[in-house]
Every structure is written in C-alpha cells, then in structure tokens.
Design a protein around this motif. Structure first.
Motif, mmCIF file in Angstrom:
data_model
loop_
_atom_site.group_PDB
_atom_site.id
_atom_site.type_symbol
_atom_site.label_atom_id
_atom_site.label_comp_id
_atom_site.label_asym_id
_atom_site.label_seq_id
_atom_site.Cartn_x
_atom_site.Cartn_y
_atom_site.Cartn_z
ATOM 1 N N GLY A 303 -77.685 20.371 -9.851
ATOM 2 C CA GLY A 303 -78.526 21.169 -8.977
ATOM 3 C C GLY A 303 -78.658 20.556 -7.599
ATOM 4 O O GLY A 303 -78.645 21.264 -6.581
ATOM 5 N N GLN A 304 -78.771 19.221 -7.542
ATOM 6 C CA GLN A 304 -78.877 18.549 -6.247
ATOM 7 C C GLN A 304 -77.615 18.760 -5.419
ATOM 8 O O GLN A 304 -77.689 19.063 -4.221
ATOM 9 C CB GLN A 304 -79.118 17.051 -6.448
ATOM 10 C CG GLN A 304 -79.144 16.274 -5.137
ATOM 11 C CD GLN A 304 -79.458 14.806 -5.341
ATOM 12 O OE1 GLN A 304 -80.520 14.447 -5.829
ATOM 13 N NE2 GLN A 304 -78.520 13.938 -4.972
ATOM 14 N N ILE A 305 -76.447 18.598 -6.038
ATOM 15 C CA ILE A 305 -75.185 18.798 -5.323
ATOM 16 C C ILE A 305 -75.080 20.232 -4.826
ATOM 17 O O ILE A 305 -74.739 20.498 -3.661
ATOM 18 C CB ILE A 305 -73.987 18.464 -6.234
ATOM 19 C CG1 ILE A 305 -73.984 16.961 -6.576
ATOM 20 C CG2 ILE A 305 -72.672 18.855 -5.566
ATOM 21 C CD1 ILE A 305 -72.965 16.588 -7.634
ATOM 22 N N GLN A 306 -75.382 21.181 -5.695
ATOM 23 C CA GLN A 306 -75.260 22.591 -5.342
ATOM 24 C C GLN A 306 -76.206 22.973 -4.209
ATOM 25 O O GLN A 306 -75.821 23.661 -3.255
ATOM 26 C CB GLN A 306 -75.556 23.443 -6.579
ATOM 27 C CG GLN A 306 -75.238 24.913 -6.408
ATOM 28 C CD GLN A 306 -75.507 25.672 -7.683
ATOM 29 O OE1 GLN A 306 -76.663 25.962 -7.975
ATOM 30 N NE2 GLN A 306 -74.472 25.991 -8.432
ATOM 31 N N ILE A 307 -77.451 22.518 -4.303
ATOM 32 C CA ILE A 307 -78.441 22.867 -3.277
ATOM 33 C C ILE A 307 -78.108 22.199 -1.945
ATOM 34 O O ILE A 307 -78.312 22.779 -0.877
ATOM 35 C CB ILE A 307 -79.857 22.508 -3.774
ATOM 36 C CG1 ILE A 307 -80.265 23.489 -4.879
ATOM 37 C CG2 ILE A 307 -80.874 22.546 -2.638
ATOM 38 C CD1 ILE A 307 -81.491 23.092 -5.630
ATOM 39 N N ALA A 308 -77.575 20.975 -1.981
ATOM 40 C CA ALA A 308 -77.170 20.319 -0.733
ATOM 41 C C ALA A 308 -76.049 21.089 -0.055
ATOM 42 O O ALA A 308 -76.040 21.255 1.175
ATOM 43 C CB ALA A 308 -76.737 18.880 -1.011
ATOM 44 N N HIS A 309 -75.071 21.590 -0.833
ATOM 45 C CA HIS A 309 -74.006 22.422 -0.262
ATOM 46 C C HIS A 309 -74.578 23.702 0.332
ATOM 47 O O HIS A 309 -74.207 24.111 1.439
ATOM 48 C CB HIS A 309 -72.979 22.767 -1.349
ATOM 49 C CG HIS A 309 -71.954 21.714 -1.577
ATOM 50 N ND1 HIS A 309 -70.663 21.808 -1.132
ATOM 51 C CD2 HIS A 309 -72.021 20.517 -2.221
ATOM 52 C CE1 HIS A 309 -69.979 20.732 -1.479
ATOM 53 N NE2 HIS A 309 -70.785 19.925 -2.154
ATOM 54 N N LEU A 310 -75.477 24.365 -0.407
ATOM 55 C CA LEU A 310 -76.083 25.602 0.074
ATOM 56 C C LEU A 310 -76.923 25.367 1.321
ATOM 57 O O LEU A 310 -76.924 26.182 2.249
ATOM 58 C CB LEU A 310 -76.937 26.229 -1.034
ATOM 59 C CG LEU A 310 -76.170 26.783 -2.228
ATOM 60 C CD1 LEU A 310 -77.117 27.079 -3.390
ATOM 61 C CD2 LEU A 310 -75.396 28.037 -1.839
ATOM 62 N N PHE A 311 -77.644 24.253 1.340
ATOM 63 C CA PHE A 311 -78.459 23.912 2.507
ATOM 64 C C PHE A 311 -77.576 23.673 3.725
ATOM 65 O O PHE A 311 -77.878 24.124 4.837
ATOM 66 C CB PHE A 311 -79.306 22.673 2.196
ATOM 67 C CG PHE A 311 -80.220 22.258 3.315
ATOM 68 C CD1 PHE A 311 -81.398 22.955 3.561
ATOM 69 C CD2 PHE A 311 -79.916 21.161 4.115
ATOM 70 C CE1 PHE A 311 -82.252 22.566 4.585
ATOM 71 C CE2 PHE A 311 -80.760 20.762 5.141
ATOM 72 C CZ PHE A 311 -81.935 21.469 5.375
ATOM 73 N N GLY A 312 -76.463 22.970 3.523
ATOM 74 C CA GLY A 312 -75.526 22.740 4.628
ATOM 75 C C GLY A 312 -74.929 24.031 5.146
ATOM 76 O O GLY A 312 -74.666 24.171 6.336
ATOM 77 N N ALA A 313 -74.719 25.004 4.242
ATOM 78 C CA ALA A 313 -74.183 26.303 4.628
ATOM 79 C C ALA A 313 -75.267 27.247 5.131
ATOM 80 O O ALA A 313 -74.977 28.406 5.447
ATOM 81 C CB ALA A 313 -73.461 26.945 3.440
ATOM 82 N N ARG A 314 -76.512 26.778 5.185
ATOM 83 C CA ARG A 314 -77.665 27.543 5.655
ATOM 84 C C ARG A 314 -77.939 28.789 4.789
ATOM 85 O O ARG A 314 -78.383 29.801 5.288
ATOM 86 C CB ARG A 314 -77.499 27.940 7.130
ATOM 87 C CG ARG A 314 -77.524 26.737 8.081
ATOM 88 C CD ARG A 314 -78.859 26.031 7.985
ATOM 89 N NE ARG A 314 -78.980 24.925 8.926
ATOM 90 C CZ ARG A 314 -78.851 23.629 8.583
ATOM 91 N NH1 ARG A 314 -78.591 23.316 7.327
ATOM 92 N NH2 ARG A 314 -79.001 22.688 9.483
ATOM 93 N N GLN A 315 -77.683 28.666 3.486
ATOM 94 C CA GLN A 315 -78.017 29.726 2.538
ATOM 95 C C GLN A 315 -79.348 29.361 1.874
ATOM 96 O O GLN A 315 -79.408 28.921 0.730
ATOM 97 C CB GLN A 315 -76.907 29.901 1.509
ATOM 98 C CG GLN A 315 -75.579 30.322 2.120
ATOM 99 C CD GLN A 315 -74.487 30.506 1.084
ATOM 100 O OE1 GLN A 315 -74.761 30.729 -0.095
ATOM 101 N NE2 GLN A 315 -73.244 30.415 1.522
ATOM 102 N N MET A 316 -80.446 29.537 2.638
ATOM 103 C CA MET A 316 -81.745 29.003 2.240
ATOM 104 C C MET A 316 -82.343 29.717 1.030
ATOM 105 O O MET A 316 -82.927 29.088 0.148
ATOM 106 C CB MET A 316 -82.725 29.059 3.413
ATOM 107 C CG MET A 316 -82.228 28.338 4.659
ATOM 108 S SD MET A 316 -81.815 26.612 4.312
ATOM 109 C CE MET A 316 -81.101 26.135 5.894
ATOM 110 N N LYS A 317 -82.226 31.032 0.974
ATOM 111 C CA LYS A 317 -82.798 31.763 -0.148
ATOM 112 C C LYS A 317 -82.102 31.390 -1.452
ATOM 113 O O LYS A 317 -82.759 31.232 -2.493
ATOM 114 C CB LYS A 317 -82.680 33.272 0.098
ATOM 115 C CG LYS A 317 -83.570 33.780 1.223
ATOM 116 C CD LYS A 317 -83.436 35.277 1.397
ATOM 117 C CE LYS A 317 -84.329 35.770 2.535
ATOM 118 N NZ LYS A 317 -84.205 37.243 2.750
ATOM 119 N N GLU A 318 -80.782 31.242 -1.404
ATOM 120 C CA GLU A 318 -80.038 30.845 -2.597
ATOM 121 C C GLU A 318 -80.433 29.437 -3.035
ATOM 122 O O GLU A 318 -80.557 29.162 -4.230
ATOM 123 C CB GLU A 318 -78.532 30.914 -2.337
ATOM 124 C CG GLU A 318 -77.980 32.321 -2.186
ATOM 125 C CD GLU A 318 -78.175 32.879 -0.783
ATOM 126 O OE1 GLU A 318 -78.824 32.197 0.054
ATOM 127 O OE2 GLU A 318 -77.697 33.991 -0.524
#
Length: 477
Positions: A303-318
């Motif tokens: 979850g940490q890896i996935q959320i860090a990728h999403l955060f970097g891609a600026r997909q905040m809701k996801e």
C-alpha cells in the motif's frame, strides 16, 4: 511487476484496482514470510542448544533491530522518494536517489558493525544480560553483529528495487538466501559431515555467508533496475538538492523506527529483570506473532509503494481511497491469523520448548494477542500511508510520545513496579499501538497533505491563516 518503465506506468494506472495491490503484496509477503521462517528456524535450532541461548538471541536481535534502523533510515526515505519520482515520470532523479540511499546505508552499516565487533561485552552488560549468559552473548553479538552491515546493504538495495515496482526480484533472492542459511545452520551448529559443532558461532558464519551472497545478487538487480544502467563509478553520484530531500523525509522515519525498536529493547530488558523463562517465552511468542502479522505487513508495505506512486502522479483521490482498502484487507487477514494462533498456540509453543512453565507463560498471553495484532495493523497501515505522501514528521512525533509514555513507561510501571509481569507489559503494548493507530487514522481522514499537494498541482499556493492554522488556498500570481 517488472522494473521497466512500462511496468511502472501500469502500477500507477492500476493503483485503484484490487489486483494492483495484491500484485505488489504477494512477493513482499513471500520475502517477509521466508525471513520470519529463517528467524523461526534459528530459534528452533538454538533451542536445541539451550533455553539460555534462546534468551540471548532474543534480546540481541532486539538490539540489532534498533541499530539496523540507523543505517536503513536512508533506505526507507529514499524508497518513498523513488516511488514518488517514478510516479511523476522523473526517472533520472529516482536513479540518483537510489544510488545515494544505498551508499549512505552501507557506510553507516560498516560503522555499526565495527562498534558491535569491538565492544560486545560492555553492550551485553548494558542490556542486563546475566553473568552466566555473557559468554554466549559475546559470541552472538561479536560475530552476528559484526556482519550487520550486510543487513543494511540488503535493506537499501531491496527497498530501491521494490519501489520501482519490481517486488519479485528481492523475493527470489530472499528464497535463495533462506535456503542457503538453513542448510548452513544445520551443518555448522550441529557439526555435520565431520565438522566441529560450532553452536551460536555456526549461526554467525551461516548468517554472514548467506547474506553476502544475497547482497551480490541484489547488486546485480540494482544495476539494471532503472532506465540507465548503474555502474560502480556511479556510486560517486551526489546531488545536494536530492540528498537534502532524502534527509528531510528520512530523519523522521529514522527516529520513528529507532524509537520503536529501542522501546522494544527497553521492554526486553524489563523481561530480563523478570527472569530467563519470561524472556524465553516472549521470544518464542514473538516468533509466532510474526507469522500472524507477516501478510498484513506485506499489504501495508505494498500500500505504501502504491500510494507513493499515486501521490507522485497527483492522483489524490485514488491515493486516499487506496489507504482504506489497504487497511480493511490487512485487518481481515491479521484477525484471521491471530485467531488461529489463539486456538493452536499451546501446540505451536511446544515445537520450541518442552518446558511447561515457559509454555504456560506464553499461553497466558494468547488472548491479549487478539487485540494487540489488529491494533498493530491499524497503526502500520495508516502510518505507512502517511509516510508514502511525505508526512513523516507527524508519525514520528506521535510514535515517540506514545511509545515513551505508554509503551515503555507503562510497561515499567505496571509490569515491573506493580508486579503485573508479562500481562501488564502486554496491556501497555496494546494501549500504545491503539493510541498511535487512532491518531494516524485521524490525520489521514483530515487529508491535510493531500489537499495541499492537490492545490499546488492545480496552480494554487497553500497559506496558513489564524491561530488554528487553517489551510487556505490562493491562486499563484
């Protein structure tokens, strides 16, 4: 999940899907499970030497965990930044961050190993290890501790590789290392094939050889983990700006991890005051608890890896929704596992020791584990999600205060001073995990960092106003 650029894009795109989380989690689970199995095999083999040897290994491993955080701090911080940079498409920056993280971890690891090798006896006395156990502690602290730098290199290399989205490579390496270690343990501890019986010294040799082989393999994987191959000369790479980012995100992680392990070390020293049987019982039960928590921990890490990728891609809701999915899956898994431990704990403890007093002490704590492990999952899942978006200072402050006052202070007050023993210590461990878990959950629900980052990405500048530091936004320019 490959480490190629295409694989990393797929990781971000699949971030809102259930499959994406599991594809990251299962190799991490296998790797951690095998590491836990390795510790269990060590414990079983050492128990054939004596319960005193088990007590020495238990408290020494707590010390190793505390010291390891000193040189894996950069690995954790660098890993989060690697995932964020890949999510945003800044692959060259991710490569530089990975190189500096591995270099810093390795240098600090060598320093810690030298310290343990030279000063094992004073360290053993500082841990309240009784005089009769000092010779065993000398062997274990000197030689296993002397090779601890290999743990730092393994952690930093594995973290960098996993955060590119390639969680399988470190898993395969972990399988090989564990198989080699178990075989060497059997040969060297018990003196097979005409070799002398080496006891704890055999574990030391086995540790160093198997870990060294693992580091060599991980270095090979690391060299090809990014779009541009990493060569030996690249380890001279240094960027003041990027190194500053690693330090800013890493030092709270380091203090957080160090505080946790040091609190566990303090608790183990309290157990040493209660007696060798209590210390051995806690060591055996801790091994069983690790199996209960392994898959939940893997889910939290994925979850940490996935959320860090999403955060970097600026997909905040996801990213926000993904944290709750991680938590719910982890809680379901951990709760089921700890229930099995509750039902079969006595039988499982019998695999480690025939001492009925030690088994009875361990069984008396099984019911408390039904509460402790879900609280740990709540704290781990939501804390990792905050770390993934760079909110590491909050988790640090909460952890240090709670662990110091509730975990360590409460354990001494109720476990030692009030005479409640292991039950009192376990109750304080539950209270500590629950307090931290609820606080980090509250922080995540507030979405403070996510909203600030989303506003910045939209061309807005966050400012603070008023005594309560309410976050406002204004358009730049």
């Amino acid at each position: 999940m490959s480490a190629t650029g295409e694989g990393r894009v797929e990781l971000v795109k699949s971030g809102s899907g259930r499959v994406g989380l599991w594809m990251l989690a299962w190799p991490i689970f296998i790797e951690i499970f095998l590491q836990t199995l390795l510790g269990t095999v060590d414990t079983i083999m050492v128990s054939r030497i004596s319960d005193d040897a088990v007590a020495v290994v238990g408290i020494s491993n707590q010390l190793f965990g505390a010291l390891t955080t000193l040189f894996t701090t950069f690995a954790g911080g660098a890993g989060i930044l690697i995932a964020q940079r890949i999510g945003s498409g800044s692959h060259e920056d991710a490569r530089k961050i990975a190189i500096m993280g591995v270099t810093a971890s390795s240098v600090l690891g060598f320093a810690v190993s030298i310290l343990l090798f030279l000063f094992s006896d004073p360290i053993a006395r500082a841990l309240h290890i009784s005089g009769g156990l000092i010779p065993l502690a000398h062997v274990y602290l000197t030689y296993v501790g002397g090779g601890l730098f290999l743990v730092g290199m393994t952690a930093s290399l594995g973290s960098a590789i996993r955060n590119t989205g390639n969680t399988r490579g470190p898993m395969y390496t972990g399988v090989a290392v564990n198989v080699i270690h178990i075989i060497l343990n059997y040969i060297l501890i018990f003196g097979m094939f005409g070799l002398p019986e080496m006891g704890l010294g055999g574990i030391a040799v086995s540790n160093i050889v198997s870990r060294l082989l693992g580091v060599v393999v991980l270095l090979y994987m690391f060299s090809g983990a990014f779009e541009r191959t990493i060569r030996l000369r690249d380890f001279r790479t240094f960027s003041k700006k990027l190194f500053g980012e690693i330090v800013r995100i890493s030092w709270p992680l380091g203090l957080n991890s160090s505080s946790w392990v040091l609190s566990q070390l303090a608790i183990y020293s309290f157990l040493a005051l209660l007696g060798a049987k209590e210390l051995a019982a806690r060591t055996y039960l801790n091994t069983l608890e690790s199996f209960c928590f392994t898959l939940g921990y893997a889910i939290a890490m994925a979850g940490q890896i996935q959320i860090a990728h999403l955060f970097g891609a600026r997909q905040m809701k996801e990213a926000y929704r993904g944290a709750y999915r991680t938590l719910y899956i982890g809680l379901a898994i951990v709760s089921a596992n700890v229930l099995l431990l509750f039902l079969f704990g006595r039988t499982l403890l019998g695999f480690f020791t025939a001492d009925q007093e030690i088994i009875s002490i361990g069984v008396s704590l099984l019911a408390l584990n039904l509460i402790l492990q879900p609280c740990k999952m709540l704290n781990m899942a939501m804390g990792n999600c905050l770390n993934a978006i760079g909110d590491t200072r909050y988790t640090m402050v909460v952890s240090i205060i709670s662990m110091s006052l509730i975990g360590v202070g409460g354990s001494y007050l109720f476990g030692i001073s009030a005479g409640w023993g292991l039950v009192g210590i376990y109750c304080c461990m539950i209270a500590d995990e629950a307090a931290r878990g609820l606080l980090v959950l509250r922080r995540w629900r507030g979405q403070k960092v996510l909203r600030e980052a989303e506003a910045q990405a939209a061309g807005m500048q966050p400012v603070r106003s008023g005594k309560r530091s309410k976050v406002l936004f204004k358009m730049e320019g």
